[in-house]
Design an enzyme around this catalytic site. Structure first.
Site, PDB file in Angstrom:
ATOM      1  N   LYS A 238      -0.575  42.304 -18.933  1.00 45.88           N
ATOM      2  CA  LYS A 238      -2.272  43.201 -18.759  1.00 45.88           C
ATOM      3  C   LYS A 238      -1.970  43.391 -17.399  1.00 45.88           C
ATOM      4  O   LYS A 238      -1.097  42.633 -16.518  1.00 45.88           O
ATOM      5  CB  LYS A 238      -3.262  42.296 -19.291  1.00 45.88           C
ATOM      6  CG  LYS A 238      -3.305  41.235 -18.216  1.00 45.88           C
ATOM      7  CD  LYS A 238      -3.262  40.977 -16.796  1.00 45.88           C
ATOM      8  CE  LYS A 238      -4.211  41.425 -16.248  1.00 45.88           C
ATOM      9  NZ  LYS A 238      -4.120  41.490 -14.339  1.00 45.88           N
TER      10      LYS A 238
ATOM     11  N   TYR B 254     -10.104  40.843 -16.197  1.00 40.16           N
ATOM     12  CA  TYR B 254     -10.745  39.881 -16.897  1.00 40.16           C
ATOM     13  C   TYR B 254     -12.236  40.141 -16.553  1.00 40.16           C
ATOM     14  O   TYR B 254     -12.925  39.639 -17.976  1.00 40.16           O
ATOM     15  CB  TYR B 254     -10.269  39.119 -16.497  1.00 40.16           C
ATOM     16  CG  TYR B 254      -8.851  38.619 -15.891  1.00 40.16           C
ATOM     17  CD1 TYR B 254      -8.680  38.076 -16.900  1.00 40.16           C
ATOM     18  CD2 TYR B 254      -7.980  38.865 -14.699  1.00 40.16           C
ATOM     19  CE1 TYR B 254      -7.265  37.261 -17.546  1.00 40.16           C
ATOM     20  CE2 TYR B 254      -6.871  38.538 -15.015  1.00 40.16           C
ATOM     21  CZ  TYR B 254      -6.451  37.593 -16.468  1.00 40.16           C
ATOM     22  OH  TYR B 254      -5.091  37.536 -15.652  1.00 40.16           O
TER      23      TYR B 254
HETATM   24  P1  NAD Z   1       6.117  39.393  -8.727  1.00 44.51           P
HETATM   25  O1  NAD Z   1       5.511  40.859  -8.226  1.00 44.51           O
HETATM   26  O2  NAD Z   1       5.754  38.529  -8.431  1.00 44.51           O
HETATM   27  O3  NAD Z   1       7.063  40.092 -10.109  1.00 44.51           O
HETATM   28  C1  NAD Z   1       7.158  41.532 -10.290  1.00 44.51           C
HETATM   29  C2  NAD Z   1       8.834  41.170 -11.589  1.00 44.51           C
HETATM   30  O4  NAD Z   1       9.141  42.403 -11.384  1.00 44.51           O
HETATM   31  C3  NAD Z   1       9.961  41.131 -10.298  1.00 44.51           C
HETATM   32  O5  NAD Z   1      10.171  39.351  -9.884  1.00 44.51           O
HETATM   33  C4  NAD Z   1      10.284  42.248  -9.485  1.00 44.51           C
HETATM   34  O6  NAD Z   1      11.825  41.606  -8.939  1.00 44.51           O
HETATM   35  C5  NAD Z   1      10.135  42.878 -11.014  1.00 44.51           C
HETATM   36  N1  NAD Z   1      10.740  44.050 -10.177  1.00 44.51           N
HETATM   37  C6  NAD Z   1      11.096  44.949 -11.208  1.00 44.51           C
HETATM   38  N2  NAD Z   1      11.278  46.034 -10.877  1.00 44.51           N
HETATM   39  C7  NAD Z   1      10.437  46.296  -9.302  1.00 44.51           C
HETATM   40  C8  NAD Z   1       9.331  46.812  -8.809  1.00 44.51           C
HETATM   41  N3  NAD Z   1       9.839  47.979  -9.228  1.00 44.51           N
HETATM   42  N4  NAD Z   1       8.216  46.643  -8.110  1.00 44.51           N
HETATM   43  C9  NAD Z   1       8.012  44.941  -7.910  1.00 44.51           C
HETATM   44  N5  NAD Z   1       8.593  44.389  -8.861  1.00 44.51           N
HETATM   45  C10 NAD Z   1      10.279  44.494  -9.460  1.00 44.51           C
HETATM   46  O7  NAD Z   1       4.411  40.619 -10.542  1.00 44.51           O
HETATM   47  P2  NAD Z   1       3.924  39.328 -10.931  1.00 44.51           P
HETATM   48  O8  NAD Z   1       2.618  38.317 -10.616  1.00 44.51           O
HETATM   49  O9  NAD Z   1       4.891  38.235 -12.022  1.00 44.51           O
HETATM   50  O10 NAD Z   1       3.198  40.348 -12.331  1.00 44.51           O
HETATM   51  C11 NAD Z   1       3.850  40.922 -13.471  1.00 44.51           C
HETATM   52  C12 NAD Z   1       2.651  41.352 -14.045  1.00 44.51           C
HETATM   53  O11 NAD Z   1       2.465  40.537 -14.705  1.00 44.51           O
HETATM   54  C13 NAD Z   1       1.721  42.778 -13.890  1.00 44.51           C
HETATM   55  O12 NAD Z   1       2.054  43.391 -14.832  1.00 44.51           O
HETATM   56  C14 NAD Z   1       0.552  42.005 -13.932  1.00 44.51           C
HETATM   57  O13 NAD Z   1      -0.060  42.338 -14.247  1.00 44.51           O
HETATM   58  C15 NAD Z   1       1.150  40.510 -14.912  1.00 44.51           C
HETATM   59  N6  NAD Z   1       0.083  39.273 -14.596  1.00 44.51           N
HETATM   60  C16 NAD Z   1      -0.918  38.324 -15.695  1.00 44.51           C
HETATM   61  C17 NAD Z   1      -1.237  37.444 -14.677  1.00 44.51           C
HETATM   62  C18 NAD Z   1      -1.704  37.009 -15.684  1.00 44.51           C
HETATM   63  O14 NAD Z   1      -3.136  36.045 -15.648  1.00 44.51           O
HETATM   64  N7  NAD Z   1      -1.678  37.345 -16.904  1.00 44.51           N
HETATM   65  C19 NAD Z   1      -1.194  36.946 -13.505  1.00 44.51           C
HETATM   66  C20 NAD Z   1      -0.613  37.827 -12.607  1.00 44.51           C
HETATM   67  C21 NAD Z   1       0.249  38.501 -13.605  1.00 44.51           C
END
Ligand code: NAD
Length: 401
Positions: A162, A250
């Site tokens: 999401k 949320y």
């Molecule tokens: P993050 O920044 O920690 O990770 C993003 C990953 O994507 C990185 O490993 C990166 O290498 C990769 N990536 C590839 N292309 C990229 C770019 N152009 N810019 C940045 N990163 C890039 O982010 P996250 O917190 O892990 O979030 C990722 C997804 O998960 C999002 O859609 C976020 O909304 C979702 N999320 C959901 C929850 C939940 O509780 N359901 C919690 C956190 C994140």
């Protein structure tokens, strides 16, 4: 360097709930400005949270569904990979990453062979990999549509994080790609598998507080110094409007599943302070009022610019009040039901089960053809509401839905 120290200091005072919502904060290096992170899949450094297992998980059970985890960021390493490894009917079968060292480290920890590591450039060869039946898309939101479409084109099912995408048009394309491929599409709305939220839904369905008068939700924290060159969460092309899609979603979801209704009207206000690099491209906060057919209302607030951190949902009915605070975290949920002046704390289970349950739910849908509780249509529904919220704020009027 000064910026780094300053960032870290700011980060230290933030709560674990904040960290859960914004793992990027601790890696914010400076706020000196620069070109925005590109809206294409690239490799990023090791995230600042998420641990690898000490030893690889046991071999999967017969019939277990193999997932490729796409995007090895904080949530993927911290929650998604362990969830797939802990599930009864799913396992980690491959990783997709633009950072080869990071991918190798993760693959080794999960006992994956080298040929189960994919880059974004050679991703298409996954079509021939029978070990992988589904892709778990954990990329930044602005990349969800493109890489979900590519996953369907490779013949895989998709569990996408999401928010589903940045616009209803993107969501519709994802649903169409799922239908064209004849593969399942699920959105990672983990609260639908979490005991406190499930119990709250049940209580509301059973009329535990009587007819609902109003719902209040708040999802907020103070984002540390950061800018568009270092944090995809403040880049419009990757994060949309910002806090509403990321965290306020949320609260929006809670208002819908606790009321059991869809709103008939929405009125909203956004804030975007000038001269703040955190909010050069995104909003700092969004306040929304929803009106439901029953006459109930919901007041939703979300912000990246407010302390102390809050994550609550409160339902006021004619016969009582349900308070969830925190409401939708990874863990630590608290829930109190008050009726006739008597308050009761409810502990329906361990919130930590939500992640593996969600992955098993997708695996069951793939294996047994069972219905997906949080399908692409639900992701689309929410993005349509978010678009109405932004339209209301931009036009300064209530939007009838
Ligand atoms: P993050 O920044 O920690 O990770 C993003 C990953 O994507 C990185 O490993 C990166 O290498 C990769 N990536 C590839 N292309 C990229 C770019 N152009 N810019 C940045 N990163 C890039 O982010 P996250 O917190 O892990 O979030 C990722 C997804 O998960 C999002 O859609 C976020 O909304 C979702 N999320 C959901 C929850 C939940 O509780 N359901 C919690 C956190 C994140």
């Amino acid at each position: 360097m000064t910026g780094l120290i300053h960032s870290r200091r700011r980060f230290m005072v933030l709560s674990s709930a904040t960290l859960a919502a914004a793992p990027w904060l601790a890696s914010c290096a400076s706020a000196e400005g620069g070109a925005a992170i590109p809206a294409k899949a690239i490799g990023m450094p090791w995230p600042n949270w998420g641990e690898l297992p000490d030893s690889p998980p046991p071999a999967p059970q017969e019939g277990s569904v193999g997932f490729a985890v796409m995007g090895l960021g904080g949530y993927a390493i911290g929650k998604v990979l362990p969830a797939l490894a802990n599930g009864q009917r799913c396992h980690v079968a491959a990783v997709v990453s633009g950072n080869p060292e990071k991918a190798k480290k993760v693959a080794a920890a999960y006992g994956l062979p080298e040929d189960a590591i994919y880059s974004y450039e050679d991703f298409d060869r996954i079509a021939d990999d029978d070990r992988v039946e589904a892709v778990y898309n954990v990329l930044p939101t602005g990349l969800h549509m493109r890489w979900t479409e590519k996953s369907f084109a490779a013949g895989k099912h998709v569990l996408c994080e999401k928010p589903m995408a940045l616009s209803s048009e993107e969501c519709e394309r994802m649903i169409a790609a799922s239908e064209a491929a004849g593969k399942k599409l699920m959105i990672g709305y983990r609260c639908h598998f979490e005991p406190f939220n499930l119990r709250a839904m049940e209580l509301m369905r059973d009329g535990a507080v009587g007819p609902i008068k109003s719902i209040e939700t708040a999802q907020q924290y103070m984002m540390g110094p950061t800018d568009v060159s270092e944090n995809w969460r403040v880049v419009r092309a990757l994060a949309g409007g910002g806090p509403l899609e990321d965290y306020g979603l949320y609260g929006l979801q809670s208002a819908l599943y606790l009321s059991g209704e869809m709103p008939v009207a929405v009125k909203a206000v956004t804030e975007q302070p000038a001269n703040d690099p955190r909010f050069a491209e995104i909003f700092s906060s969004v306040t929304t009022e929803l009106r439901f057919p029953s006459g109930a209302t919901a007041h939703l607030y979300t912000s990246y610019n407010d302390a102390p951190s809050r994550n609550l949902a409160r339902v006021e009915g004619e016969a009582g009040v349900l308070l969830m605070d925190p409401a939708t975290g990874y863990d630590g949920q608290k829930m109190t039901l008050t009726r006739d002046g008597v308050s009761e704390d409810l502990v329906p289970g361990d919130p930590n089960v939500q992640f593996a349950r969600m992955c098993d739910h997708m695996a069951a849908a793939i294996r047994d053809g069972s219905e997906i509780l949080t399908p692409g249509e639900m992701g689309l529904r929410d993005i349509v509401l978010i678009e109405a919220i932004y339209r209301s704020a931009a036009e300064g009027r209530e939007i009838t839905l």
